[in-house]
Design a protein around this motif. Structure first.
Motif, PDB file in Angstrom:
ATOM      1  N   CYS A  50       0.842  -1.188   0.000  1.00  6.72           N
ATOM      2  CA  CYS A  50       0.000   0.000   0.000  1.00  6.72           C
ATOM      3  C   CYS A  50       0.883   1.245   0.000  1.00  6.72           C
ATOM      4  N   GLU A  51       0.522   2.220  -0.825  1.00  8.41           N
ATOM      5  CA  GLU A  51       1.264   3.472  -0.866  1.00  8.41           C
ATOM      6  C   GLU A  51       0.542   4.513  -0.019  1.00  8.41           C
ATOM      7  N   ILE A  52       1.258   5.115   0.916  1.00  6.88           N
ATOM      8  CA  ILE A  52       0.679   6.163   1.757  1.00  6.88           C
ATOM      9  C   ILE A  52       0.482   7.404   0.901  1.00  6.88           C
ATOM     10  N   THR A  53      -0.757   7.911   0.849  1.00  6.55           N
ATOM     11  CA  THR A  53      -1.060   9.078   0.023  1.00  6.55           C
ATOM     12  C   THR A  53      -1.278  10.345   0.836  1.00  6.55           C
ATOM     13  N   LYS A  54      -1.677  10.204   2.108  1.00  2.00           N
ATOM     14  CA  LYS A  54      -1.920  11.373   2.951  1.00  2.00           C
ATOM     15  C   LYS A  54      -1.845  10.944   4.409  1.00  2.00           C
ATOM     16  N   ILE A  55      -1.213  11.762   5.241  1.00  2.00           N
ATOM     17  CA  ILE A  55      -1.136  11.486   6.674  1.00  2.00           C
ATOM     18  C   ILE A  55      -1.986  12.506   7.405  1.00  2.00           C
ATOM     19  N   THR A  56      -2.863  12.016   8.282  1.00  2.00           N
ATOM     20  CA  THR A  56      -3.738  12.885   9.060  1.00  2.00           C
ATOM     21  C   THR A  56      -3.334  12.825  10.533  1.00  2.00           C
ATOM     22  N   PHE A 106      -4.357   5.534   2.138  1.00  2.00           N
ATOM     23  CA  PHE A 106      -3.456   4.722   1.331  1.00  2.00           C
ATOM     24  C   PHE A 106      -4.176   4.237   0.079  1.00  2.00           C
ATOM     25  N   ASN A 107      -3.389   3.821  -0.899  1.00  2.00           N
ATOM     26  CA  ASN A 107      -3.917   3.297  -2.144  1.00  2.00           C
ATOM     27  C   ASN A 107      -3.179   2.003  -2.449  1.00  2.00           C
ATOM     28  N   ASN A 108      -3.939   0.966  -2.789  1.00  2.00           N
ATOM     29  CA  ASN A 108      -3.297  -0.301  -3.152  1.00  2.00           C
ATOM     30  C   ASN A 108      -3.670  -0.711  -4.566  1.00  2.00           C
ATOM     31  N   GLY A 109      -3.744   0.279  -5.453  1.00  2.00           N
ATOM     32  CA  GLY A 109      -3.947   0.003  -6.861  1.00  2.00           C
ATOM     33  C   GLY A 109      -5.353   0.264  -7.364  1.00  2.00           C
ATOM     34  N   GLY A 110      -6.286   0.564  -6.493  1.00  2.00           N
ATOM     35  CA  GLY A 110      -7.649   0.835  -6.921  1.00  2.00           C
ATOM     36  C   GLY A 110      -7.836   2.293  -7.293  1.00  2.00           C
ATOM     37  N   LYS A 111      -9.065   2.646  -7.653  1.00  2.00           N
ATOM     38  CA  LYS A 111      -9.352   4.023  -8.041  1.00  2.00           C
ATOM     39  C   LYS A 111      -9.389   4.963  -6.843  1.00  2.00           C
ATOM     40  N   ARG A 112      -9.924   4.496  -5.734  1.00  2.67           N
ATOM     41  CA  ARG A 112     -10.109   5.356  -4.577  1.00  2.67           C
ATOM     42  C   ARG A 112      -9.124   5.027  -3.467  1.00  2.67           C
ATOM     43  N   ASP A 113      -8.759   6.068  -2.717  1.00  2.45           N
ATOM     44  CA  ASP A 113      -7.925   5.862  -1.541  1.00  2.45           C
ATOM     45  C   ASP A 113      -8.771   5.292  -0.408  1.00  2.45           C
ATOM     46  N   LYS A 114      -8.138   4.517   0.441  1.00  2.00           N
ATOM     47  CA  LYS A 114      -8.765   4.009   1.658  1.00  2.00           C
ATOM     48  C   LYS A 114      -8.072   4.682   2.829  1.00  2.00           C
ATOM     49  N   ASN A 115      -8.722   4.671   3.990  1.00  2.00           N
ATOM     50  CA  ASN A 115      -8.077   5.269   5.145  1.00  2.00           C
ATOM     51  C   ASN A 115      -8.086   4.303   6.308  1.00  2.00           C
ATOM     52  N   VAL A 116      -7.188   4.531   7.246  1.00  2.00           N
ATOM     53  CA  VAL A 116      -7.066   3.691   8.428  1.00  2.00           C
ATOM     54  C   VAL A 116      -6.628   4.577   9.591  1.00  2.00           C
ATOM     55  N   GLN A 117      -7.124   4.238  10.778  1.00  2.00           N
ATOM     56  CA  GLN A 117      -6.706   4.959  11.979  1.00  2.00           C
ATOM     57  C   GLN A 117      -5.587   4.194  12.660  1.00  2.00           C
ATOM     58  N   LEU A 118      -4.662   4.925  13.237  1.00  2.40           N
ATOM     59  CA  LEU A 118      -3.502   4.295  13.873  1.00  2.40           C
ATOM     60  C   LEU A 118      -3.897   3.396  15.025  1.00  2.40           C
ATOM     61  N   LYS A 119      -5.006   3.690  15.701  1.00  6.33           N
ATOM     62  CA  LYS A 119      -5.451   2.846  16.825  1.00  6.33           C
ATOM     63  C   LYS A 119      -5.874   1.458  16.377  1.00  6.33           C
ATOM     64  N   ASP A 120      -6.198   1.278  15.087  1.00  3.77           N
ATOM     65  CA  ASP A 120      -6.634  -0.002  14.556  1.00  3.77           C
ATOM     66  C   ASP A 120      -5.493  -0.847  14.002  1.00  3.77           C
ATOM     67  N   ILE A 121      -4.274  -0.333  14.014  1.00  2.00           N
ATOM     68  CA  ILE A 121      -3.129  -1.018  13.417  1.00  2.00           C
ATOM     69  C   ILE A 121      -2.305  -1.723  14.493  1.00  2.00           C
ATOM     70  N   THR A 122      -1.954  -2.973  14.230  1.00  2.00           N
ATOM     71  CA  THR A 122      -1.041  -3.704  15.109  1.00  2.00           C
ATOM     72  C   THR A 122       0.391  -3.524  14.653  1.00  2.00           C
ATOM     73  N   GLU A 123       0.618  -3.560  13.326  1.00  2.00           N
ATOM     74  CA  GLU A 123       1.977  -3.472  12.803  1.00  2.00           C
ATOM     75  C   GLU A 123       1.965  -2.774  11.459  1.00  2.00           C
ATOM     76  N   LEU A 124       3.008  -1.982  11.225  1.00  2.00           N
ATOM     77  CA  LEU A 124       3.193  -1.282   9.962  1.00  2.00           C
ATOM     78  C   LEU A 124       4.626  -1.553   9.517  1.00  2.00           C
ATOM     79  N   GLN A 125       4.781  -2.137   8.324  1.00  2.00           N
ATOM     80  CA  GLN A 125       6.133  -2.493   7.826  1.00  2.00           C
ATOM     81  C   GLN A 125       6.401  -1.794   6.527  1.00  2.00           C
TER      82      GLN A 125
END
Length: 68
Positions: free
Chosen positions: A37-43, A49-68
């Protein structure tokens, strides 16, 4: 002089930094995840992030266990 301001995501345990344009793999606390996934904007609470689709998706840091 010109200056550029960038937001960064910094892992508190390892000190690793992630910026806009970086390609990351995301692991969620529920066991799921996304790879290449490519990070497109940091809030203030997460990032978009975008993983090849037309639209960006978003995620909150509280929902993430690991980021590599």
């Amino acid at each position: 002089m010109n200056y550029k301001v960038e937001k960064k995501i910094i892992c508190e345990e390892t000190g690793k930094e992630f910026c806009v344009g970086d390609t990351v793999s995301i692991r969620y606390s529920n066991g799921g995840g996304n790879g290449c996934c490519e990070i497109t904007k940091i809030t203030g609470t997460g990032f978009h992030f975008n993983n090849g689709g037309k639209r960006d998706k978003n995620v909150q840091l509280k929902d993430i266990t690991e980021l590599q």
